[in-house]
Enzyme design. Structure first.
Site, PDB file in Angstrom:
ATOM      1  N   ARG A 246    -113.513  -0.126 -55.283  1.00 14.03           N
ATOM      2  CA  ARG A 246    -113.276   0.149 -56.705  1.00 14.03           C
ATOM      3  C   ARG A 246    -112.397   1.392 -56.874  1.00 14.03           C
ATOM      4  O   ARG A 246    -111.495   1.408 -57.714  1.00 14.03           O
ATOM      5  CB  ARG A 246    -114.613   0.359 -57.418  1.00 14.03           C
ATOM      6  CG  ARG A 246    -114.464   0.701 -58.888  1.00 14.03           C
ATOM      7  CD  ARG A 246    -115.823   0.998 -59.491  1.00 14.03           C
ATOM      8  NE  ARG A 246    -115.752   1.175 -60.929  1.00 14.03           N
ATOM      9  CZ  ARG A 246    -116.820   1.270 -61.705  1.00 14.03           C
ATOM     10  NH1 ARG A 246    -118.035   1.198 -61.178  1.00 14.03           N
ATOM     11  NH2 ARG A 246    -116.686   1.435 -63.002  1.00 14.03           N
TER      12      ARG A 246
ATOM     13  N   ASN B 168    -117.949  -9.152 -61.897  1.00 14.36           N
ATOM     14  CA  ASN B 168    -116.613  -9.036 -62.478  1.00 14.36           C
ATOM     15  C   ASN B 168    -115.535  -9.453 -61.488  1.00 14.36           C
ATOM     16  O   ASN B 168    -115.752  -9.385 -60.283  1.00 14.36           O
ATOM     17  CB  ASN B 168    -116.364  -7.572 -62.877  1.00 14.36           C
ATOM     18  CG  ASN B 168    -116.953  -7.257 -64.227  1.00 14.36           C
ATOM     19  OD1 ASN B 168    -116.885  -8.069 -65.141  1.00 14.36           O
ATOM     20  ND2 ASN B 168    -117.538  -6.071 -64.369  1.00 14.36           N
TER      21      ASN B 168
ATOM     22  N   CYS C 279    -121.673 -10.624 -70.096  1.00 15.95           N
ATOM     23  CA  CYS C 279    -121.182  -9.243 -70.131  1.00 15.95           C
ATOM     24  C   CYS C 279    -121.960  -8.529 -71.221  1.00 15.95           C
ATOM     25  O   CYS C 279    -122.437  -9.158 -72.163  1.00 15.95           O
ATOM     26  CB  CYS C 279    -119.703  -9.253 -70.476  1.00 15.95           C
ATOM     27  SG  CYS C 279    -118.998  -7.624 -70.789  1.00 15.95           S
TER      28      CYS C 279
ATOM     29  N   HIS D 195    -113.734  -8.867 -71.487  1.00 18.61           N
ATOM     30  CA  HIS D 195    -113.048  -7.560 -71.483  1.00 18.61           C
ATOM     31  C   HIS D 195    -111.695  -7.609 -72.204  1.00 18.61           C
ATOM     32  O   HIS D 195    -110.791  -6.818 -71.914  1.00 18.61           O
ATOM     33  CB  HIS D 195    -112.921  -7.003 -70.054  1.00 18.61           C
ATOM     34  CG  HIS D 195    -114.249  -6.612 -69.464  1.00 18.61           C
ATOM     35  ND1 HIS D 195    -114.370  -5.919 -68.288  1.00 18.61           N
ATOM     36  CD2 HIS D 195    -115.524  -6.808 -69.913  1.00 18.61           C
ATOM     37  CE1 HIS D 195    -115.666  -5.710 -68.017  1.00 18.61           C
ATOM     38  NE2 HIS D 195    -116.376  -6.247 -69.005  1.00 18.61           N
TER      39      HIS D 195
ATOM     40  N   TYR E 291    -112.237  -2.104 -73.928  1.00 18.27           N
ATOM     41  CA  TYR E 291    -111.286  -2.525 -72.891  1.00 18.27           C
ATOM     42  C   TYR E 291    -109.872  -2.756 -73.437  1.00 18.27           C
ATOM     43  O   TYR E 291    -108.917  -2.778 -72.675  1.00 18.27           O
ATOM     44  CB  TYR E 291    -111.801  -3.780 -72.174  1.00 18.27           C
ATOM     45  CG  TYR E 291    -112.907  -3.444 -71.188  1.00 18.27           C
ATOM     46  CD1 TYR E 291    -112.611  -3.077 -69.890  1.00 18.27           C
ATOM     47  CD2 TYR E 291    -114.242  -3.475 -71.570  1.00 18.27           C
ATOM     48  CE1 TYR E 291    -113.607  -2.745 -68.992  1.00 18.27           C
ATOM     49  CE2 TYR E 291    -115.245  -3.143 -70.677  1.00 18.27           C
ATOM     50  CZ  TYR E 291    -114.918  -2.780 -69.394  1.00 18.27           C
ATOM     51  OH  TYR E 291    -115.907  -2.445 -68.499  1.00 18.27           O
TER      52      TYR E 291
HETATM   53  C1  G6P Z   1    -119.705  -2.396 -68.713  1.00 14.38           C
HETATM   54  C2  G6P Z   1    -118.990  -3.685 -68.456  1.00 14.38           C
HETATM   55  C3  G6P Z   1    -119.361  -4.215 -67.093  1.00 14.38           C
HETATM   56  C4  G6P Z   1    -119.037  -3.170 -66.049  1.00 14.38           C
HETATM   57  C5  G6P Z   1    -119.736  -1.871 -66.382  1.00 14.38           C
HETATM   58  C6  G6P Z   1    -119.278  -0.770 -65.444  1.00 14.38           C
HETATM   59  O1  G6P Z   1    -121.066  -2.640 -68.745  1.00 14.38           O
HETATM   60  O2  G6P Z   1    -119.283  -4.662 -69.406  1.00 14.38           O
HETATM   61  O3  G6P Z   1    -118.665  -5.396 -66.848  1.00 14.38           O
HETATM   62  O4  G6P Z   1    -119.446  -3.619 -64.771  1.00 14.38           O
HETATM   63  O5  G6P Z   1    -119.460  -1.460 -67.685  1.00 14.38           O
HETATM   64  O6  G6P Z   1    -120.228   0.237 -65.441  1.00 14.38           O
HETATM   65  P1  G6P Z   1    -120.134   1.409 -64.365  1.00 14.38           P
HETATM   66  O7  G6P Z   1    -121.317   2.261 -64.590  1.00 14.38           O
HETATM   67  O8  G6P Z   1    -120.133   0.726 -62.997  1.00 14.38           O
HETATM   68  O9  G6P Z   1    -118.836   2.094 -64.628  1.00 14.38           O
HETATM   69 MN    MN Z   2    -118.535  -6.603 -68.693  1.00 17.36          MN
END
Ligand code: G6P
Ligand code: MN
Length: 422
Positions: A90, A145, A165, A195, A246
């Site tokens: 990531r 995702n 989501c 998103h 997003y």
């Molecule tokens: C939101 C999105 C998810 C994503 C998450 C990331 O919930 O809808 O799709 O995975 O944010 O969260 P994080 O704590 O990993 O940045």
């Molecule tokens: Mn999401």
């Protein structure tokens, strides 16, 4: 009921456990299996989950296992929340696009494409085991995702899958809070691709009918709404709706890029939170969801999961926002594209509710990103540098040929170990 979480060693799992414990009247789970390849994570997250169930008086059995086949065997529902390459991959998605003047993000733009390429083959392998070993009518609920692309990959292979989501449920909860109503009284006109969505109406039950209160909210709560999605109030007024957070990667691309260049990545921030969380999960005295979990992006995701699974298995027929086949709902997209809209959820599955025609600017962006998503899935399934170049060029945040070429090189260089064909 047996529910299996693939990627069960995620630090998010106690969020799910908390939801399943709180809402056990809605969803009686007897067995909750956590599948993960990482034994240390399984030990910590599994132990924490068992303590949480016990503290809540939940009679269900929690079984951590590294064995995918045993995990999905006879499952009624399999929830996918895996992350191929972990936060390290990531971090790459969030940085290498900067070399070409593009934002770095794990689901949007070139980074999201890299995640799709890493993830789709793994998810399809997991889904095959679900097909062979889970109950014949088992549901796959996909949180992995990029949800739109992954869900389409699953549906294309004939799996019984729904993508989920937390963006929509987050809006529903926030709107309900502003209006002083229960969430169930608020129905969103949520539309787009995962998103890449806008809230185009906020329907509130009023006597016998419903009333759209979005125009009032955009009047009285404009600054607050704009602040929450970090976009200018004047943009929300211009569009007459509320874009999701997003959309910032599009409407404020260069501003986001500037911010990102000076800040640590989200992956780094998450790694810090995860270290703290795992330490707490290892502490035998901790048996409730730690407050640090709120620093992750998954607010309400357990509620979304409980609601969806309860309606699929309990035939409730209520309306929830999910990722599902388009089938004419957005007439300018192919039927087999996956869109994110409100749908009726019952034992037969999910059926999209009719959607008001989109304004030309929204439809154009959705169609553009959908074109990219189709090419991206083709590249993820069949591999090959040319398929990657073609999809990269098609992404609206890339668009230019020389940039697409360089981004393709960067993507492959940073993800070689996860790409069987590279
Ligand atoms: C939101 C999105 C998810 C994503 C998450 C990331 O919930 O809808 O799709 O995975 O944010 O969260 P994080 O704590 O990993 O940045
Ligand atoms: Mn999401």
């Amino acid at each position: 009921m047996k529910l299996t979480v693939v990627g069960g060693g995620s630090t998010y799992t106690p969020e799910l456990i908390d939801g399943f414990a709180r809402l056990r009247a809605v969803l009686p789970i007897e067995e909750f299996w956590l599948v993960d390849p990482d034994p240390e994570r399984l030990r910590l997250v599994g132990g924490m989950s068992q303590r949480m169930f016990r503290a809540a008086g939940h009679p269900g059995r929690i079984v951590p296992t590294p064995d995918l086949v045993a995990g999905v065997a006879d499952a009624d529902v399999v929830l996918l929340q895996l992350r191929v390459g972990g936060q390290a991959a990531r971090h790459g998605d969030e940085t290498w696009p900067h070399e070409c003047g593009c934002i770095g993000q794990e689901t949007t733009g070139p980074g999201g494409f890299a995640k799709a390429l890493r993830t789709v083959p793994v998810v399809l392998r997991v889904a095959e085991e679900v097909r062979r070993h889970a109950k014949p009518d088992a549901w796959i609920v996909d949180f992995t995702n990029p949800v739109g692309i992954v869900t389409r990959a699953l549906l294309q292979e004939g799996h019984r899958a729904v993508g989920l989501c937390n963006v929509a449920i987050g809006f529903q909860r926030r709107f309900a809070g502003m209006l002083g109503l229960e969430p169930a009284q608020v129905e969103l006109g949520h539309v787009g691709l995962n998103h890449l969505t806008w809230e185009r109406s906020v329907l509130v039950r009023d006597g016998d009918g419903t009333r759209d209160v979005l125009p009032e909210l955009l009047g009285e709560r404009l600054e607050q709404l704009a602040g929450e999605v970090e976009l200018p109030a004047s943009l929300l007024r211009l569009l007459g709706d509320v874009p999701s957070y997003y959309l910032r990667y599009y409407y404020a691309h260069d501003e986001v890029l500037r911010e990102q260049r000076d800040a640590p990545t989200r992956a780094e921030a998450v790694q810090r939170v995860e270290r703290e969380l795992l330490e707490l999960y290892g502490d035998p005295a901790v048996d409730t969801k730690p407050e640090q979990l709120a620093q992750r992006g998954g607010a309400f995701y357990s509620e979304a999961a409980v609601d969806l699974i309860a309606s699929l298995t309990g035939d409730r027929g209520d309306v929830q926002v999910v990722n599902l086949r388009n089938d004419g709902t957005l007439p300018f997209l192919p039927d087999d594209h996956v869109i994110e809209v409100p749908a009726t959820v019952d034992a037969r599955g999910v059926t999209a509710r009719p959607v008001d025609p989109l304004p030309a600017d929204h439809a154009a962006l959705v169609a553009h990103v959908a074109g990219y998503e189709r090419l991206a899935l083709d590249a993820a399934v069949h591999g090959g540098r040319d398929r990657v170049r073609r999809a990269m060029l098609a992404h609206p945040l890339v668009g230019q040929y020389d940039r697409a070429e360089r981004l393709t090189d960067l993507l492959i260089a940073h993800n070689r170990e996860h790409l069987a064909w590279a």
